[in-house]
Design a protein around this motif. Structure first.
Motif, PDB file in Angstrom:
ATOM      1  N   LEU A 278     -25.995  -0.862  21.718  1.00  0.00           N
ATOM      2  CA  LEU A 278     -26.410  -0.819  20.320  1.00  0.00           C
ATOM      3  C   LEU A 278     -26.081   0.572  19.796  1.00  0.00           C
ATOM      4  O   LEU A 278     -26.391   1.574  20.444  1.00  0.00           O
ATOM      5  N   ILE A 279     -25.426   0.627  18.623  1.00  0.00           N
ATOM      6  CA  ILE A 279     -25.030   1.901  18.044  1.00  0.00           C
ATOM      7  C   ILE A 279     -25.801   2.112  16.746  1.00  0.00           C
ATOM      8  O   ILE A 279     -25.811   1.232  15.872  1.00  0.00           O
ATOM      9  N   PHE A 280     -26.457   3.260  16.636  1.00  0.00           N
ATOM     10  CA  PHE A 280     -27.241   3.580  15.448  1.00  0.00           C
ATOM     11  C   PHE A 280     -27.037   5.047  15.106  1.00  0.00           C
ATOM     12  O   PHE A 280     -27.418   5.939  15.865  1.00  0.00           O
ATOM     13  N   ARG A 281     -26.397   5.293  13.944  1.00  0.00           N
ATOM     14  CA  ARG A 281     -26.153   6.655  13.462  1.00  0.00           C
ATOM     15  C   ARG A 281     -25.534   7.564  14.521  1.00  0.00           C
ATOM     16  O   ARG A 281     -25.970   8.696  14.751  1.00  0.00           O
ATOM     17  N   GLY A 282     -24.545   7.043  15.198  1.00  0.00           N
ATOM     18  CA  GLY A 282     -23.838   7.829  16.192  1.00  0.00           C
ATOM     19  C   GLY A 282     -24.481   7.845  17.559  1.00  0.00           C
ATOM     20  O   GLY A 282     -23.878   8.315  18.529  1.00  0.00           O
ATOM     21  N   GLU A 283     -25.697   7.339  17.665  1.00  0.00           N
ATOM     22  CA  GLU A 283     -26.391   7.270  18.952  1.00  0.00           C
ATOM     23  C   GLU A 283     -26.121   5.917  19.609  1.00  0.00           C
ATOM     24  O   GLU A 283     -26.102   4.881  18.936  1.00  0.00           O
ATOM     25  N   THR A 284     -25.924   5.940  20.917  1.00  0.00           N
ATOM     26  CA  THR A 284     -25.631   4.718  21.662  1.00  0.00           C
ATOM     27  C   THR A 284     -26.789   4.386  22.596  1.00  0.00           C
ATOM     28  O   THR A 284     -27.258   5.242  23.346  1.00  0.00           O
TER      29      THR A 284
ATOM     30  N   PHE B 195     -27.758  -1.161  27.530  1.00  0.00           N
ATOM     31  CA  PHE B 195     -28.663  -2.168  28.082  1.00  0.00           C
ATOM     32  C   PHE B 195     -28.011  -2.860  29.276  1.00  0.00           C
ATOM     33  O   PHE B 195     -26.786  -2.895  29.408  1.00  0.00           O
ATOM     34  N   SER B 196     -28.855  -3.442  30.108  1.00  0.00           N
ATOM     35  CA  SER B 196     -28.346  -4.358  31.127  1.00  0.00           C
ATOM     36  C   SER B 196     -27.915  -5.639  30.425  1.00  0.00           C
ATOM     37  O   SER B 196     -28.191  -5.843  29.237  1.00  0.00           O
ATOM     38  N   GLU B 197     -27.253  -6.522  31.163  1.00  0.00           N
ATOM     39  CA  GLU B 197     -26.780  -7.768  30.561  1.00  0.00           C
ATOM     40  C   GLU B 197     -27.926  -8.584  29.961  1.00  0.00           C
ATOM     41  O   GLU B 197     -27.850  -9.052  28.825  1.00  0.00           O
ATOM     42  N   LYS B 198     -29.017  -8.739  30.700  1.00  0.00           N
ATOM     43  CA  LYS B 198     -30.115  -9.567  30.223  1.00  0.00           C
ATOM     44  C   LYS B 198     -30.889  -8.865  29.105  1.00  0.00           C
ATOM     45  O   LYS B 198     -31.357  -9.516  28.173  1.00  0.00           O
ATOM     46  N   GLU B 199     -31.019  -7.548  29.191  1.00  0.00           N
ATOM     47  CA  GLU B 199     -31.668  -6.813  28.103  1.00  0.00           C
ATOM     48  C   GLU B 199     -30.881  -6.976  26.811  1.00  0.00           C
ATOM     49  O   GLU B 199     -31.456  -7.182  25.746  1.00  0.00           O
TER      50      GLU B 199
ATOM     51  N   SER C 274     -21.207  -2.185   6.768  1.00  0.00           N
ATOM     52  CA  SER C 274     -21.556  -0.770   6.751  1.00  0.00           C
ATOM     53  C   SER C 274     -22.980  -0.525   7.240  1.00  0.00           C
ATOM     54  O   SER C 274     -23.521   0.553   7.076  1.00  0.00           O
ATOM     55  N   GLY C 275     -23.594  -1.553   7.809  1.00  0.00           N
ATOM     56  CA  GLY C 275     -24.967  -1.425   8.278  1.00  0.00           C
ATOM     57  C   GLY C 275     -25.103  -0.349   9.328  1.00  0.00           C
ATOM     58  O   GLY C 275     -24.179  -0.034  10.078  1.00  0.00           O
ATOM     59  N   ALA C 276     -26.274   0.254   9.395  1.00  0.00           N
ATOM     60  CA  ALA C 276     -26.477   1.385  10.288  1.00  0.00           C
ATOM     61  C   ALA C 276     -26.605   0.952  11.741  1.00  0.00           C
ATOM     62  O   ALA C 276     -26.325   1.723  12.641  1.00  0.00           O
ATOM     63  N   ILE C 277     -27.023  -0.271  11.979  1.00  0.00           N
ATOM     64  CA  ILE C 277     -27.200  -0.764  13.347  1.00  0.00           C
ATOM     65  C   ILE C 277     -26.084  -1.745  13.680  1.00  0.00           C
ATOM     66  O   ILE C 277     -25.830  -2.686  12.931  1.00  0.00           O
TER      67      ILE C 277
ATOM     68  N   LEU D  29     -36.343   2.189  16.981  1.00  0.00           N
ATOM     69  CA  LEU D  29     -35.608   1.330  16.052  1.00  0.00           C
ATOM     70  C   LEU D  29     -36.369   0.076  15.664  1.00  0.00           C
ATOM     71  O   LEU D  29     -36.398  -0.308  14.498  1.00  0.00           O
ATOM     72  N   PHE D  30     -36.960  -0.580  16.653  1.00  0.00           N
ATOM     73  CA  PHE D  30     -37.555  -1.883  16.450  1.00  0.00           C
ATOM     74  C   PHE D  30     -39.049  -1.885  16.766  1.00  0.00           C
ATOM     75  O   PHE D  30     -39.526  -1.087  17.565  1.00  0.00           O
ATOM     76  N   GLN D  31     -39.718  -2.827  16.155  1.00  0.00           N
ATOM     77  CA  GLN D  31     -41.072  -3.181  16.560  1.00  0.00           C
ATOM     78  C   GLN D  31     -41.043  -4.644  16.966  1.00  0.00           C
ATOM     79  O   GLN D  31     -40.688  -5.501  16.159  1.00  0.00           O
ATOM     80  N   ILE D  32     -41.358  -4.923  18.220  1.00  0.00           N
ATOM     81  CA  ILE D  32     -41.354  -6.296  18.722  1.00  0.00           C
ATOM     82  C   ILE D  32     -42.794  -6.753  18.876  1.00  0.00           C
ATOM     83  O   ILE D  32     -43.523  -6.269  19.736  1.00  0.00           O
TER      84      ILE D  32
END
Length: 229
Positions: free
Chosen positions: A140-146, A149-153, A128-131, A210-213
């Motif tokens: 990547l799907i998050f709260r209904g948002e898609t 990405f490219s293949e390598k991304e 049931s995770g949001a991501i 979503l992320f901090q890299i």
């Protein structure tokens, strides 16, 4: 068999983190699908051999055997010798091809059924995770948002996400994203610093909400999830 035995997937396409693979056969072969067919359990990773390893049930116990795999079978971080077979205990960590596929072995006798409750709760939270990552659509799907990405991304996002909160070296990123540039078992793909930096820049730009890299002293990266509730 009078036991409930399974592998829990921690990492390994096409499975998602938390998926359960039941072990219902005397021999279950793990590997990669090929033109001549597929093993009992297939993983989509170029470093996994077509017949990589086997889980064997014999004399009331479970064993794992390396099937002469090119990139190795690991039990609790120890690489098995080619063709080596060792017994398994509940909770053992298994890895194929340098941690490209990570699994957890568990076996419960019938009188231990109640102990499955924490496991099922953990599985429910995972599902049931949001991501959620979709390896087929590379999204990547998050709260209904898609997020597309490219293949390598996507390979980069997938690697960092499945190691969230952990250090991932630049060498690991190169191996995962550019496997076609590596021709030897211990060879790091020939990827320039500019290519790697450009990839990380694009991933950061697309996932900034979503992320901090974080870059670690020029050696690698750590991904932190900003919001996953």
């Amino acid at each position: 068999m009078d036991r409930s035995s399974f592998l829990m997937v921690e990492r390994g396409n096409p499975y998602e983190h938390g998926d359960v693979i039941l072990l219902t056969r005397p021999v279950t072969v793990l590997g990669r699908r090929g033109t001549q067919g597929a093993p009992d359990v297939s993983f989509d990773n170029i470093y996994v051999s077509r017949r990589h390893a086997a889980i064997i049930y014999r004399d009331g116990g479970f064993f794992i055997q390396d099937l002469e795999s090119k990139h190795g079978t690991f039990v609790n971080q120890r690489r098995l010798a080619p063709g080596e077979e060792v017994p398994l205990a509940s909770g053992d960590s298994l890895a194929l091809a340098r941690d490209m596929v990570a699994l957890r072995f568990s076996v419960l006798s019938t009188d231990e059924t109640m102990d499955m409750t924490p496991f099922m709760k953990q599985l429910a939270l995972t599902e049931s995770g949001a991501i959620r990552l979709d390896p087929y659509k590379q999204e990547l799907i998050f709260r209904g948002e898609t997020y597309a990405f490219s293949e390598k991304e996507f390979k980069c996002v997938e690697l960092l996400f499945h190691h969230k909160g952990q250090f991932v070296s630049k060498e690991q990123v190169k191996l995962s994203v550019w496997p076609e540039r590596s021709y030897g078992e211990d060879e790091i793909p020939d990827v320039s610093t500019e290519e790697l930096n450009a990839l990380i820049y694009r991933v950061r730009k697309k996932t900034k909400d979503l992320f901090q890299i974080e870059s670690i002293r020029g050696r690698g990266y750590i991904l932190d999830v900003e919001e996953e509730q």
